[in-house]
Design a protein around this motif. Structure first.
Motif, PDB file in Angstrom:
ATOM      1  N   VAL A 264       3.810  53.236 -69.833  1.00 43.57           N
ATOM      2  CA  VAL A 264       1.863  51.452 -70.166  1.00 43.57           C
ATOM      3  C   VAL A 264       1.158  52.899 -70.090  1.00 43.57           C
ATOM      4  O   VAL A 264       0.125  53.405 -69.044  1.00 43.57           O
ATOM      5  CB  VAL A 264       2.104  51.377 -68.950  1.00 43.57           C
ATOM      6  N   PRO A 265       0.513  53.286 -71.393  1.00 40.55           N
ATOM      7  CA  PRO A 265       0.107  54.470 -71.792  1.00 40.55           C
ATOM      8  C   PRO A 265      -1.673  53.596 -71.293  1.00 40.55           C
ATOM      9  O   PRO A 265      -1.372  52.366 -71.409  1.00 40.55           O
ATOM     10  CB  PRO A 265       0.404  54.487 -73.473  1.00 40.55           C
ATOM     11  N   SER A 266      -2.743  54.631 -71.132  1.00 35.67           N
ATOM     12  CA  SER A 266      -3.603  53.966 -70.785  1.00 35.67           C
ATOM     13  C   SER A 266      -4.799  54.448 -70.835  1.00 35.67           C
ATOM     14  O   SER A 266      -4.310  55.803 -70.850  1.00 35.67           O
ATOM     15  CB  SER A 266      -3.275  52.893 -69.390  1.00 35.67           C
ATOM     16  N   MET A 267      -5.869  54.519 -71.128  1.00 29.90           N
ATOM     17  CA  MET A 267      -7.136  55.042 -70.786  1.00 29.90           C
ATOM     18  C   MET A 267      -7.648  54.575 -69.754  1.00 29.90           C
ATOM     19  O   MET A 267      -8.303  53.811 -69.739  1.00 29.90           O
ATOM     20  CB  MET A 267      -7.764  54.937 -72.206  1.00 29.90           C
ATOM     21  N   CYS A 268      -8.461  55.870 -69.084  1.00 34.99           N
ATOM     22  CA  CYS A 268      -9.290  55.465 -67.846  1.00 34.99           C
ATOM     23  C   CYS A 268     -10.485  55.332 -68.533  1.00 34.99           C
ATOM     24  O   CYS A 268     -11.012  56.192 -69.535  1.00 34.99           O
ATOM     25  CB  CYS A 268      -9.410  57.218 -66.938  1.00 34.99           C
ATOM     26  N   VAL A 269     -11.660  54.559 -68.613  1.00 28.21           N
ATOM     27  CA  VAL A 269     -13.096  54.546 -69.109  1.00 28.21           C
ATOM     28  C   VAL A 269     -13.743  53.706 -67.970  1.00 28.21           C
ATOM     29  O   VAL A 269     -15.087  53.954 -68.594  1.00 28.21           O
ATOM     30  CB  VAL A 269     -12.568  52.990 -70.374  1.00 28.21           C
ATOM     31  N   GLY A 270     -13.561  54.571 -66.517  1.00 28.46           N
ATOM     32  CA  GLY A 270     -15.128  55.117 -66.185  1.00 28.46           C
ATOM     33  C   GLY A 270     -14.435  55.818 -64.570  1.00 28.46           C
ATOM     34  O   GLY A 270     -12.998  55.914 -64.464  1.00 28.46           O
ATOM     35  N   MET A 271     -15.310  55.931 -63.625  1.00 27.90           N
ATOM     36  CA  MET A 271     -15.118  56.390 -62.725  1.00 27.90           C
ATOM     37  C   MET A 271     -16.307  56.324 -61.720  1.00 27.90           C
ATOM     38  O   MET A 271     -17.357  56.082 -62.227  1.00 27.90           O
ATOM     39  CB  MET A 271     -15.239  57.890 -62.781  1.00 27.90           C
ATOM     40  N   ARG A 272     -15.754  55.659 -60.450  1.00 28.46           N
ATOM     41  CA  ARG A 272     -16.757  55.254 -59.570  1.00 28.46           C
ATOM     42  C   ARG A 272     -17.907  56.516 -59.165  1.00 28.46           C
ATOM     43  O   ARG A 272     -18.009  57.486 -58.738  1.00 28.46           O
ATOM     44  CB  ARG A 272     -16.678  54.641 -58.027  1.00 28.46           C
ATOM     45  N   GLY A 273     -19.169  56.241 -58.782  1.00 31.35           N
ATOM     46  CA  GLY A 273     -20.149  57.589 -58.357  1.00 31.35           C
ATOM     47  C   GLY A 273     -19.967  57.849 -56.558  1.00 31.35           C
ATOM     48  O   GLY A 273     -19.283  56.662 -55.793  1.00 31.35           O
TER      49      GLY A 273
ATOM     50  N   PRO B 114       0.366  45.972 -65.624  1.00 32.13           N
ATOM     51  CA  PRO B 114       1.593  45.249 -64.829  1.00 32.13           C
ATOM     52  C   PRO B 114       1.261  45.417 -63.123  1.00 32.13           C
ATOM     53  O   PRO B 114       2.095  46.714 -62.232  1.00 32.13           O
ATOM     54  CB  PRO B 114       3.187  45.559 -65.382  1.00 32.13           C
ATOM     55  N   PHE B 115       1.101  44.765 -62.184  1.00 36.04           N
ATOM     56  CA  PHE B 115       0.011  45.975 -60.819  1.00 36.04           C
ATOM     57  C   PHE B 115       0.676  44.893 -60.606  1.00 36.04           C
ATOM     58  O   PHE B 115       0.746  43.790 -60.435  1.00 36.04           O
ATOM     59  CB  PHE B 115      -1.249  45.330 -60.835  1.00 36.04           C
ATOM     60  N   ASP B 116       1.626  46.151 -59.388  1.00 36.40           N
ATOM     61  CA  ASP B 116       2.478  44.791 -58.015  1.00 36.40           C
ATOM     62  C   ASP B 116       1.554  45.628 -57.103  1.00 36.40           C
ATOM     63  O   ASP B 116       2.304  46.175 -56.236  1.00 36.40           O
ATOM     64  CB  ASP B 116       3.577  45.233 -58.104  1.00 36.40           C
ATOM     65  N   GLU B 117       0.971  43.967 -57.037  1.00 37.48           N
ATOM     66  CA  GLU B 117       0.218  44.209 -55.616  1.00 37.48           C
ATOM     67  C   GLU B 117       0.674  44.939 -53.924  1.00 37.48           C
ATOM     68  O   GLU B 117       0.791  45.755 -53.142  1.00 37.48           O
ATOM     69  CB  GLU B 117      -0.644  43.081 -55.204  1.00 37.48           C
ATOM     70  N   ALA B 118       2.673  43.971 -53.948  1.00 33.32           N
ATOM     71  CA  ALA B 118       3.158  44.442 -52.915  1.00 33.32           C
ATOM     72  C   ALA B 118       3.435  45.790 -52.488  1.00 33.32           C
ATOM     73  O   ALA B 118       3.204  46.748 -51.954  1.00 33.32           O
ATOM     74  CB  ALA B 118       4.152  43.704 -52.885  1.00 33.32           C
ATOM     75  N   GLU B 119       3.602  46.258 -54.030  1.00 28.74           N
ATOM     76  CA  GLU B 119       4.233  47.592 -54.266  1.00 28.74           C
ATOM     77  C   GLU B 119       2.852  49.205 -53.586  1.00 28.74           C
ATOM     78  O   GLU B 119       2.552  50.144 -52.707  1.00 28.74           O
ATOM     79  CB  GLU B 119       4.970  48.020 -55.238  1.00 28.74           C
ATOM     80  N   TRP B 120       1.734  48.129 -53.816  1.00 23.73           N
ATOM     81  CA  TRP B 120       0.361  49.300 -54.192  1.00 23.73           C
ATOM     82  C   TRP B 120      -0.036  49.262 -52.596  1.00 23.73           C
ATOM     83  O   TRP B 120      -0.436  49.964 -51.894  1.00 23.73           O
ATOM     84  CB  TRP B 120      -0.725  48.352 -54.783  1.00 23.73           C
TER      85      TRP B 120
ATOM     86  N   TRP C 213      -1.657  54.471 -66.647  1.00 19.99           N
ATOM     87  CA  TRP C 213      -0.874  53.425 -65.773  1.00 19.99           C
ATOM     88  C   TRP C 213       0.493  54.584 -65.432  1.00 19.99           C
ATOM     89  O   TRP C 213       0.899  53.936 -64.332  1.00 19.99           O
ATOM     90  CB  TRP C 213      -0.794  52.425 -66.179  1.00 19.99           C
ATOM     91  N   ALA C 214       1.457  53.775 -66.170  1.00 15.67           N
ATOM     92  CA  ALA C 214       2.591  54.506 -66.175  1.00 15.67           C
ATOM     93  C   ALA C 214       3.033  55.367 -67.455  1.00 15.67           C
ATOM     94  O   ALA C 214       2.856  55.106 -68.446  1.00 15.67           O
ATOM     95  CB  ALA C 214       3.655  53.241 -65.599  1.00 15.67           C
ATOM     96  N   ALA C 215       4.340  55.885 -67.134  1.00 14.38           N
ATOM     97  CA  ALA C 215       4.778  56.950 -68.775  1.00 14.38           C
ATOM     98  C   ALA C 215       5.021  55.615 -69.634  1.00 14.38           C
ATOM     99  O   ALA C 215       4.910  56.062 -70.492  1.00 14.38           O
ATOM    100  CB  ALA C 215       5.822  57.538 -67.564  1.00 14.38           C
TER     101      ALA C 215
ATOM    102  N   LEU D 132      -0.012  60.974 -64.051  1.00 12.38           N
ATOM    103  CA  LEU D 132       0.639  59.663 -63.633  1.00 12.38           C
ATOM    104  C   LEU D 132       0.512  59.882 -61.876  1.00 12.38           C
ATOM    105  O   LEU D 132       0.095  60.606 -61.290  1.00 12.38           O
ATOM    106  CB  LEU D 132       1.994  59.932 -63.665  1.00 12.38           C
ATOM    107  N   ASN D 133       0.957  58.575 -61.633  1.00 15.89           N
ATOM    108  CA  ASN D 133       0.104  58.729 -60.424  1.00 15.89           C
ATOM    109  C   ASN D 133       1.009  58.948 -59.556  1.00 15.89           C
ATOM    110  O   ASN D 133       1.244  59.454 -58.074  1.00 15.89           O
ATOM    111  CB  ASN D 133      -0.035  56.708 -60.477  1.00 15.89           C
ATOM    112  N   SER D 134       2.140  59.299 -59.604  1.00 15.53           N
ATOM    113  CA  SER D 134       3.340  59.414 -59.279  1.00 15.53           C
ATOM    114  C   SER D 134       3.367  60.774 -59.883  1.00 15.53           C
ATOM    115  O   SER D 134       4.822  62.028 -58.686  1.00 15.53           O
ATOM    116  CB  SER D 134       4.688  59.025 -60.275  1.00 15.53           C
ATOM    117  N   ASP D 135       2.980  61.898 -59.501  1.00 15.17           N
ATOM    118  CA  ASP D 135       3.117  63.591 -60.411  1.00 15.17           C
ATOM    119  C   ASP D 135       2.444  64.392 -59.162  1.00 15.17           C
ATOM    120  O   ASP D 135       2.537  65.175 -58.934  1.00 15.17           O
ATOM    121  CB  ASP D 135       1.693  63.967 -61.304  1.00 15.17           C
ATOM    122  N   ARG D 136       2.751  63.187 -57.064  1.00 15.47           N
ATOM    123  CA  ARG D 136       1.927  64.187 -56.117  1.00 15.47           C
ATOM    124  C   ARG D 136       0.806  65.456 -56.752  1.00 15.47           C
ATOM    125  O   ARG D 136       1.418  65.910 -55.861  1.00 15.47           O
ATOM    126  CB  ARG D 136       3.586  64.901 -55.844  1.00 15.47           C
ATOM    127  N   ILE D 137      -0.256  64.905 -57.076  1.00 14.96           N
ATOM    128  CA  ILE D 137      -1.284  66.035 -57.668  1.00 14.96           C
ATOM    129  C   ILE D 137      -1.829  66.128 -56.414  1.00 14.96           C
ATOM    130  O   ILE D 137      -2.050  65.151 -55.320  1.00 14.96           O
ATOM    131  CB  ILE D 137      -2.473  66.034 -58.714  1.00 14.96           C
TER     132      ILE D 137
END
Lengths: 460, 460
Positions: free
Chosen positions: B190-199, B268-274, B186-188, B423-428
């Protein structure tokens, strides 16, 4: 000499004269032929002077010229008729599909083949033969009604300067009726009179969503999709009965009279053949109306095109940033294009989901629908004149398409009457355009009778 | 020496080693770089041998090679882990947007900048550091679980040969759990674990009407319009609540557990930022779900593109002969792409108006959704190992996108656990890709702990 005999005697000369005019490739859409359109106008002006019109003028426009001619009746109180036609022609592509050169008019039996033979030079020219026949029959020096001819030079290019031309010469074109000779009959053996044309307005709808295409994995399902929204807008334009669901769309629609409806039902319409022509697997449309009614007397909303997002090969999992559609509306009396535009605009804006932005651009002011009053003196006399010329009853048709005729009637404040002898099989706008010479002669005979009839029927 | 001390001591060497690998431009999508992808595989194989893996093999495919390595546990009854990652990287266009050369890895403070630093070389490489740290802490010669690494070379090109590779080496890849290190937290802080992906499954819908474009004046209103029909099909794919209205679409959808829902709500989701990131004016979607739930745990139907009829400048009053759309569906457990395809096909055919013909082509078998069981030993142990490494609670996330991970789990018959520190900010996939070096070290520490935990938690 009666009109019919005069016309039959003049057949060869008529075909020869028409052929000379058809040899001029007056393609208004092609700048390379604009000189030919001007030559066509000069040729027609010369022909009208030879016919005897005391007033003949070439009216310039910012584009290509129209021709105006006037032959006043002897009686200053006689009614006045404006005859509308056009002297420009469609392009000839694909020229290799023609069996003969499109500008080398060729007689094949009773047919004259060549670009413009039916649309519209042949139908303009039957008027000069008809007027001479009227004079031959009456022995007079002037027609029983004042005849004004207005022959446009940009009809096949969308008549871009015609409205201005009408407005500028409004006073010169004062009249009691406008006779249009630029349409068709049902069939060679089923003479008919067009009594209306649909109007038209068209627009482009642009729906904008996210600032860029978005990855549908990261964002799909949580942001508005402009393509989905546009699809819903387009789908929502019709209800389950095939009626246009734009609020207020039918407010000004005049139902056709039971008499016209009955007349349409009497036409020998072969729906299977019509479907073959359409190359469509089904005839569907507004509930409660026949196929001919649907294309003639009922308004439509038609998606002409749409695009947006990924349209190339393979998949691309995006939420597209925008989607676009072109939509046109065929209108019937008394729908006003500008009112319909306002209603369509409101429909789009009222039904746009949150988070999207829409733009709606209309392709100009649109074309008004028109219809003749079947009980009017102008229509009744014309129908009788045609019936006399053809020797059979004349039925009613309409045109599903749209043309400048409605504007002529509006600007001149006179009713429209269609007297025309083209056939749907004449291949206008297509290779091997032809006209049936005997029908052109019947057209001439019709107007020879009609001017006499109008002299009394339209009198104050 | 404990794992954390070992890893901190190894930081400079780790960055230097990773930088050498990042200097190899292993762009699988660019044939000019296929030699580099092979060099990358060879480099990795060498590094794995240096790390101590007794078995290291380069597995050829009809395309580009994967690397396989195995380090058996001393105890033959110990559990087995397969670690999945990839060694190919995205293209670098537009290269002028990079502040540094994409293949000249550059340390800027705590960051390492370079193509592949986060996606996915950095995350593959933390496994070798983590495994050495585990051994340093235990003093053993072999890990407490059998560790198998499978590092693909065509992930950024859609993994065209990966399913075959898995099937061919099925026996070699036998395992108790698959650990995937190719996603984000989620963030540097806010460690988190992905528990699923959409098909995912995607299709093209082609609707055909009349044999040619028809004049809308002559035929409009009386023949079916394929663009209008397609718009209705697309619009009808959702109901007023934003749910997918394809019958049976939700039949196999597993609602997420209250526990996971609550965990998502705690992020900690910021919808405006999203919304700023999405560049969208509104967050909308299925009623009853939050934005994160809509993109992570709910299936979608998305119009990716559409086209048909006149799409150029100006108007063209036609009934178009055909209309086309590309539509993709994000799927969640337990939706099966092939069942969804059948339902979409039936929806289109069942709702097609008379007189039209439709074709539906799917872009292959699709990608299955996947989700980890939050109560499983594999997930619990991984979450605890990450929490120990990061010194804070580990939350749950999912990925809205789709990847080959689901297929790995399916083929190997083992549960998926995502242990990743991007991180989502890693610009992959974008210019100036970077990775946070401290997070890679935390990733190494996490797996150092995890192998010990799995040695008991996954034991038969």
């Amino acid at each position: 000499m009666d009109a019919r005999s005069y016309i039959e005697a003049g057949r060869d000369g008529f075909v020869e004269t028409l052929s000379r005019w058809l040899a001029i490739p007056s393609i208004s859409a092609d700048p390379a032929h604009h000189g030919d359109v001007r030559r066509s106008a000069e040729w027609l002006a010369g022909h009208l002077r030879t016919t005897g019109f005391p007033v003949v003028e070439v009216w310039e426009t910012p584009g290509l010229p129209a021709v105006f001619a006037e032959w006043p009746a002897a009686d200053p109180d006689a009614p006045t008729v404006v005859v509308y036609g056009h002297h420009d022609v469609q392009p000839v592509d694909p020229v290799e599909a023609w069996d003969t050169d499109p500008f080398t008019p060729t007689v094949v039996g009773d047919r004259l083949v060549g670009r413009g033979s039916s649309d519209d030079k042949g139908q303009v020219l039957f008027h000069t033969l008809g007027l001479r026949a009227n004079l031959a029959a009456s022995g007079a020096d002037a027609p029983p009604v004042t005849v004004k001819l207005l022959v446009e030079g940009e009809e096949e290019s969308g008549s871009p300067h015609f409205a201005d031309l009408l407005a500028r010469h409004r006073d010169r074109l004062d009249c009691d009726v406008v006779v249009v000779s630029d349409t068709t009959m049902w069939a060679a053996d089923v003479p008919s009179m067009c009594v209306g044309m649909r109007g038209l307005t068209d627009c482009q709808i642009d729906v904008y969503g996210p600032g860029t295409d978005l990855h549908s994995g990261s964002f799909g399902g949580a942001v508005p999709n402009p393509a989905r929204a546009l699809a819903a807008l387009l789908a929502g334009m019709h209800d389950a009965d095939g009626r246009v669901a734009v609020p207020g769309f039918y407010d000004d629609v005049v139902e056709i009279s039971p008499g016209e409806r009955e007349a349409i039902a009497r036409l020998p319409f072969d729906e299977a053949e019509w479907l073959r022509t359409a190359n469509s697997a089904a005839a569907v449309g507004e509930a409660g109306y026949s196929t001919l009614e649907r294309v003639w007397v009922r308004p439509t909303a038609e998606v002409n095109g749409m695009w947006g997002g990924h349209t190339g090969a393979g998949g691309k999992t995006i939420v597209p940033r925008s989607a676009h559609a072109k939509v046109s509306f065929r209108l019937v009396p008394d729908q006003e294009p500008l009112r319909i535009q306002e209603r369509v605009r409101r429909y789009v804006l009222d039904n746009l989901p949150d988070g999207l932005r829409a733009e709606i651009g209309f392709g100009g002011p649109g074309v008004r629908p028109c219809a003749s009053d079947l009980e009017s003196a102008g229509v009744r006399a014309a129908r009788e004149a045609m019936a006399r010329a053809f020797g059979s009853e004349v039925l009613y048709t309409r045109e599903g398409g749209s043309g400048p005729e409605a504007d002529i009637a509006d600007v001149l404040g006179a009713p429209l009457v269609f007297v025309a002898v083209g056939l749907n099989s004449d291949r206008i706008h297509a290779p091997n355009e032809k006209v049936e010479i005997p029908l052109l002669l019947k057209g001439a005979e019709s107007v020879a009778y009609l001017w006499d009839a109008y002299a009394t029927a339209l009198r104050g």
